[in-house]
Design a protein around this motif. Structure first.
Motif, PDB file in Angstrom:
ATOM      1  N   GLU A   1       6.735 -42.882  -0.155  1.00 35.18           N
ATOM      2  CA  GLU A   1       6.149 -43.344   1.097  1.00 35.18           C
ATOM      3  C   GLU A   1       6.329 -42.299   2.194  1.00 35.18           C
ATOM      4  N   PHE A   2       7.515 -41.677   2.202  1.00 35.56           N
ATOM      5  CA  PHE A   2       7.757 -40.641   3.203  1.00 35.56           C
ATOM      6  C   PHE A   2       6.803 -39.467   3.017  1.00 35.56           C
ATOM      7  N   LEU A   3       6.641 -39.016   1.746  1.00 34.47           N
ATOM      8  CA  LEU A   3       5.740 -37.897   1.484  1.00 34.47           C
ATOM      9  C   LEU A   3       4.304 -38.263   1.842  1.00 34.47           C
ATOM     10  N   ALA A   4       3.928 -39.503   1.501  1.00 36.43           N
ATOM     11  CA  ALA A   4       2.569 -39.924   1.824  1.00 36.43           C
ATOM     12  C   ALA A   4       2.353 -39.950   3.330  1.00 36.43           C
ATOM     13  N   ASN A   5       3.341 -40.482   4.048  1.00 35.59           N
ATOM     14  CA  ASN A   5       3.215 -40.529   5.504  1.00 35.59           C
ATOM     15  C   ASN A   5       3.229 -39.133   6.118  1.00 35.59           C
ATOM     16  N   MET A   6       4.141 -38.275   5.608  1.00 36.58           N
ATOM     17  CA  MET A   6       4.187 -36.913   6.125  1.00 36.58           C
ATOM     18  C   MET A   6       2.901 -36.166   5.794  1.00 36.58           C
ATOM     19  N   SER A   7       2.368 -36.420   4.599  1.00 35.37           N
ATOM     20  CA  SER A   7       1.105 -35.792   4.234  1.00 35.37           C
ATOM     21  C   SER A   7       0.013 -36.194   5.218  1.00 35.37           C
ATOM     22  N   HIS A   8      -0.007 -37.487   5.539  1.00 37.13           N
ATOM     23  CA  HIS A   8      -1.015 -37.971   6.488  1.00 37.13           C
ATOM     24  C   HIS A   8      -0.808 -37.353   7.864  1.00 37.13           C
ATOM     25  N   GLU A   9       0.448 -37.335   8.310  1.00 36.24           N
ATOM     26  CA  GLU A   9       0.722 -36.837   9.651  1.00 36.24           C
ATOM     27  C   GLU A   9       0.453 -35.335   9.770  1.00 36.24           C
ATOM     28  N   ILE A  10       0.692 -34.595   8.694  1.00 32.80           N
ATOM     29  CA  ILE A  10       0.468 -33.144   8.745  1.00 32.80           C
ATOM     30  C   ILE A  10      -1.003 -32.811   8.536  1.00 32.80           C
ATOM     31  N   ARG A  11      -1.643 -33.518   7.612  1.00 32.78           N
ATOM     32  CA  ARG A  11      -3.048 -33.219   7.326  1.00 32.78           C
ATOM     33  C   ARG A  11      -3.955 -33.574   8.498  1.00 32.78           C
ATOM     34  N   THR A  12      -3.587 -34.603   9.239  1.00 31.58           N
ATOM     35  CA  THR A  12      -4.443 -34.989  10.358  1.00 31.58           C
ATOM     36  C   THR A  12      -4.565 -33.871  11.399  1.00 31.58           C
TER      37      THR A  12
ATOM     38  N   ALA B   1      18.652 -48.498  -6.851  1.00 33.08           N
ATOM     39  CA  ALA B   1      18.751 -47.601  -5.692  1.00 33.08           C
ATOM     40  C   ALA B   1      17.852 -46.385  -5.867  1.00 33.08           C
ATOM     41  N   ALA B   2      17.807 -45.838  -7.127  1.00 30.18           N
ATOM     42  CA  ALA B   2      16.961 -44.676  -7.379  1.00 30.18           C
ATOM     43  C   ALA B   2      15.490 -45.031  -7.217  1.00 30.18           C
ATOM     44  N   GLU B   3      15.107 -46.210  -7.747  1.00 29.08           N
ATOM     45  CA  GLU B   3      13.717 -46.633  -7.589  1.00 29.08           C
ATOM     46  C   GLU B   3      13.376 -46.841  -6.126  1.00 29.08           C
ATOM     47  N   SER B   4      14.313 -47.421  -5.398  1.00 28.47           N
ATOM     48  CA  SER B   4      14.082 -47.604  -3.957  1.00 28.47           C
ATOM     49  C   SER B   4      13.978 -46.257  -3.252  1.00 28.47           C
ATOM     50  N   ALA B   5      14.859 -45.318  -3.679  1.00 27.73           N
ATOM     51  CA  ALA B   5      14.808 -43.985  -3.072  1.00 27.73           C
ATOM     52  C   ALA B   5      13.503 -43.278  -3.419  1.00 27.73           C
ATOM     53  N   THR B   6      13.080 -43.423  -4.698  1.00 23.96           N
ATOM     54  CA  THR B   6      11.818 -42.805  -5.112  1.00 23.96           C
ATOM     55  C   THR B   6      10.640 -43.404  -4.343  1.00 23.96           C
ATOM     56  N   LYS B   7      10.683 -44.732  -4.205  1.00 21.98           N
ATOM     57  CA  LYS B   7       9.612 -45.381  -3.449  1.00 21.98           C
ATOM     58  C   LYS B   7       9.628 -44.931  -1.997  1.00 21.98           C
ATOM     59  N   ALA B   8      10.843 -44.865  -1.441  1.00 26.92           N
ATOM     60  CA  ALA B   8      10.955 -44.417  -0.050  1.00 26.92           C
ATOM     61  C   ALA B   8      10.498 -42.973   0.090  1.00 26.92           C
ATOM     62  N   LYS B   9      10.879 -42.128  -0.902  1.00 33.05           N
ATOM     63  CA  LYS B   9      10.461 -40.727  -0.847  1.00 33.05           C
ATOM     64  C   LYS B   9       8.945 -40.615  -0.961  1.00 33.05           C
TER      65      LYS B   9
ATOM     66  N   SER C   1       6.778 -33.671  -6.077  1.00 33.35           N
ATOM     67  CA  SER C   1       7.145 -35.088  -6.145  1.00 33.35           C
ATOM     68  C   SER C   1       6.496 -35.750  -7.350  1.00 33.35           C
ATOM     69  N   LYS C   2       5.289 -35.329  -7.703  1.00 31.26           N
ATOM     70  CA  LYS C   2       4.632 -35.883  -8.883  1.00 31.26           C
ATOM     71  C   LYS C   2       5.321 -35.437 -10.159  1.00 31.26           C
ATOM     72  N   VAL C   3       5.758 -34.162 -10.183  1.00 30.72           N
ATOM     73  CA  VAL C   3       6.478 -33.666 -11.363  1.00 30.72           C
ATOM     74  C   VAL C   3       7.761 -34.453 -11.558  1.00 30.72           C
ATOM     75  N   GLU C   4       8.513 -34.649 -10.480  1.00 27.24           N
ATOM     76  CA  GLU C   4       9.784 -35.366 -10.584  1.00 27.24           C
ATOM     77  C   GLU C   4       9.568 -36.819 -10.973  1.00 27.24           C
ATOM     78  N   ALA C   5       8.469 -37.404 -10.555  1.00 27.05           N
ATOM     79  CA  ALA C   5       8.188 -38.801 -10.885  1.00 27.05           C
ATOM     80  C   ALA C   5       7.430 -38.945 -12.199  1.00 27.05           C
ATOM     81  N   GLY C   6       7.125 -37.825 -12.856  1.00 27.05           N
ATOM     82  CA  GLY C   6       6.358 -37.885 -14.100  1.00 27.05           C
ATOM     83  C   GLY C   6       4.931 -38.330 -13.885  1.00 27.05           C
ATOM     84  N   GLY C   7       4.407 -38.099 -12.683  1.00 22.84           N
ATOM     85  CA  GLY C   7       3.070 -38.591 -12.365  1.00 22.84           C
ATOM     86  C   GLY C   7       1.988 -37.538 -12.359  1.00 22.84           C
ATOM     87  N   LEU C   8       2.283 -36.332 -12.873  1.00 22.35           N
ATOM     88  CA  LEU C   8       1.244 -35.300 -12.951  1.00 22.35           C
ATOM     89  C   LEU C   8       0.289 -35.648 -14.085  1.00 22.35           C
TER      90      LEU C   8
END
Length: 564
Positions: free
Chosen positions: A174-185, A164-172, A231-238
């Motif tokens: 994807e949500f951040l990526a989509n929101m980033s796209h929608e806001i940056r455009t 569930a956490a992995e699904s939530a992280t993936k969903a988050k 989101s990168k810090v929380e995912a350890g992706g920095l």
């Protein structure tokens, strides 16, 4: 044997008596040399006595042996029974000990019986303890089974939670990526046309309004970047990309960017390098600049009078891990100890009133500390309410072997020892004369903005609404002998997106460099674009100088490859 000895003694006495009698007769008749009947009788008696004595001795010996054997059986048999009982006892069995009338043997048998009884009691006690321990083990085994079952259930729940956490992280993500796209455009259009209006502003009021639009747009972009970094810090992706960079140029670029804000508030902003510092260090320039911009920006934000002083020093120069220390000192409002303890928590500022007065998400310091630790250092804070704050940043410099140490006097534009030149961050004069560019972008407002920027730089622009049209335009251009020099693809388009269009274009002969243009700003998005065959990558909102510089680099690389 005693009987035999008595018999032998009796025979010896008889013989002795016979001999004595015979000698006395001879003594009584010393001159009588003729054998007499008495002599014969004496000899006969002697012989008879000897025979009888021998026979008696034999009889006595036989009787003694018979009696000895009988007596021996009385002693040996109980001993044999005791030996057999001991063997039975050694084998773990209890044997009966026979009774005997021999005192010594009976005492030995009684001792054996007592020992056997003691062993029996010990054996019975041991069996009882074994039974008790067996019962305890059965209880423990049952408890372990229950614990194992509980652990299995917990593991199952943890696996479900992990999924569930992995699904939530993936969903988050994807949500951040989509929101980033929608806001940056839309930010691309806002900031781009704000720059366009700034060039045609007629008076100070229009210039101020446009500057307000730009400032708030960039502030919104900073907030978006902070959320993505969180989101990168929380995912350890920095991730950190180390490279050798000139120290003075990096710090000076931060000072220039922040100097505009300092002048707006009539504050001083000064950078000093007391002592010698390395002309270059090994670090991630993007992340180090991000930390410095946050620290200096915060210092200016919370300072109303006075100014901000940035002090850069080299520490632990003689150790295997030298460090660069940057202290950002301000004369602002300061903080209490309680406020400082909350300072590096996400979404946390000094207090609610600070957020209302100065704004911000409270993410900058949390992200900056994580970045500093990634760079091998730390951020510390010392503050006094009403007197200001000192934020001290430390990062590793990497090996300084062969690196010159230089000194920079206050007010100098360059260090006394020259450092390698660094490409300018802003290239205002980049132009694209006689350059044909095919632009695939599905948003009309961004089509207008990009076409304006590229056309103003001297390029001829052909616009496609999606990837399918871009491929058709490219095929038509090849057919008429006027292929584009560069293709700019927006990666999020209907009908055929930029990723698939890039793969198809790169499979065609004569395909020019392809520049990916996307509102997704994650590192994996860049890698995905390059994996699709794109030669370059640019993010929205569009920065004109950075875009023109990237296009110029791609065209220059193509010309160099053509000459080779």
């Amino acid at each position: 044997m005693a009987i035999a000895a008595v018999g032998a003694t009796m025979v010896a006495v008889a013989l002795t008596a016979t001999v004595v009698l015979h000698e006395e007769l001879r003594h009584d008749h010393p001159h009588d040399d003729a054998p007499t009947a008495f002599d014969g009788l004496s000899d006969s008696m002697l012989t008879l006595t000897c025979c009888l004595g021998g026979a008696l001795v034999v009889v006595l010996i036989v009787c003694a042996r018979v009696l000895a054997n009988a007596h021996a059986r009385r002693i040996v048999q109980p001993l044999r029974d005791l030996i057999a009982a001991s063997e039975e006892l050694s084998a773990g069995r209890i044997a009966e000990v026979p009774d005997t009338d021999i005192e010594e043997v009976r005492r030995l048998a009684d001792g054996f019986v007592a020992m056997q009884a003691s062993i029996r009691r010990a054996h019975e006690g041991l069996e009882q303890r074994v039974q008790d321990r067996t019962a305890e083990l059965e209880v423990l085994t049952a408890e372990l089974r229950l614990a194992k079952r509980d652990l299995q259930n917990q593991n199952a729940r943890l696996e479900q939670t992990l999924v569930a956490a992995e699904s939530a992280t993936k969903a988050k993500s994807e949500f951040l990526a989509n929101m980033s796209h929608e806001i940056r455009t839309p930010l691309t259009a806002i900031l781009g046309f704000a720059d366009f209006l700034a060039e045609h502003a007629r008076d100070a009021e229009q210039t101020d309004a446009i500057a307000t639009i730009t400032q708030n747009g960039r502030h919104l972009l900073d907030l978006l970047n902070d959320i993505l970094d969180l989101s990168k810090v929380e995912a350890g992706g920095l991730e950190i990309q180390l490279e050798r960079v000139p120290l003075f140029a990096l710090v000076e670029s931060v000072r220039k960017l922040m100097d505009v804000r300092a002048k707006e508030k009539c504050l001083s902003l000064e950078v000093v390098f007391p002592g010698f510092v390395p002309e270059s260090i090994e670090t991630d320039p993007t992340r180090l600049r991000q930390i410095l911009l946050n620290l200096v920006g915060n210092a200016l934000k919370f300072t109303e009078k006075g100014g901000v002083l940035v002090v850069c020093t080299l520490e632990q120069i003689d150790s295997a891990t030298p460090q660069l220390a940057v202290s950002v000192m301000d004369s602002g409002i300061g903080m209490s100890d309680a406020q400082q303890r909350r300072l590096f928590q996400p979404f946390s500022q000094a207090d609610a009133s600070t957020t209302r007065q100065f704004g911000g998400t409270g993410l900058g310091l949390f992200i900056s500390r994580n970045l500093a630790r990634k760079l091998g250092g730390e951020i510390e804070c010392h503050s006094t309410p009403g007197q200001g704050s000192i934020f001290r940043l430390s990062v590793k410099t990497g090996s300084l072997e062969g690196v010159r140490l230089v000194s920079v006097e206050p007010g100098q534009a360059e260090p006394q020892a020259p450092i390698p030149a660094r490409r300018a961050d802003h290239v205002e004069t980049a132009t694209l004369p006689d350059c044909r560019i095919l632009l695939a972008e599905d948003t009309p407002v961004n089509q207008r903005l990009l076409s304006y920027l590229l056309t103003k730089a001297g390029a001829t622009v052909q616009v496609a609404n999606n990837g399918r049209e871009a491929i058709d335009h490219f095929v038509d251009a090849i057919a008429v002998g006027a292929p584009p020099d560069l293709i700019v693809l927006d990666m999020q388009m209907p009908i055929l997106d930029g990723y698939e269009a890039a793969r198809m274009l790169k499979s065609m002969p004569g395909c020019p460099p392809v520049l990916a243009l996307t509102a997704h700003a994650m590192r994996e998005d860049r890698e995905r674009c390059l994996a699709a065959g794109c030669d370059g990558y640019a993010t929205k909102p569009i920065q004109r100088t950075a875009l023109l510089q990237t296009i110029g680099d791609l065209l220059a690389a193509r010309r160099s490859a053509g000459r080779a």
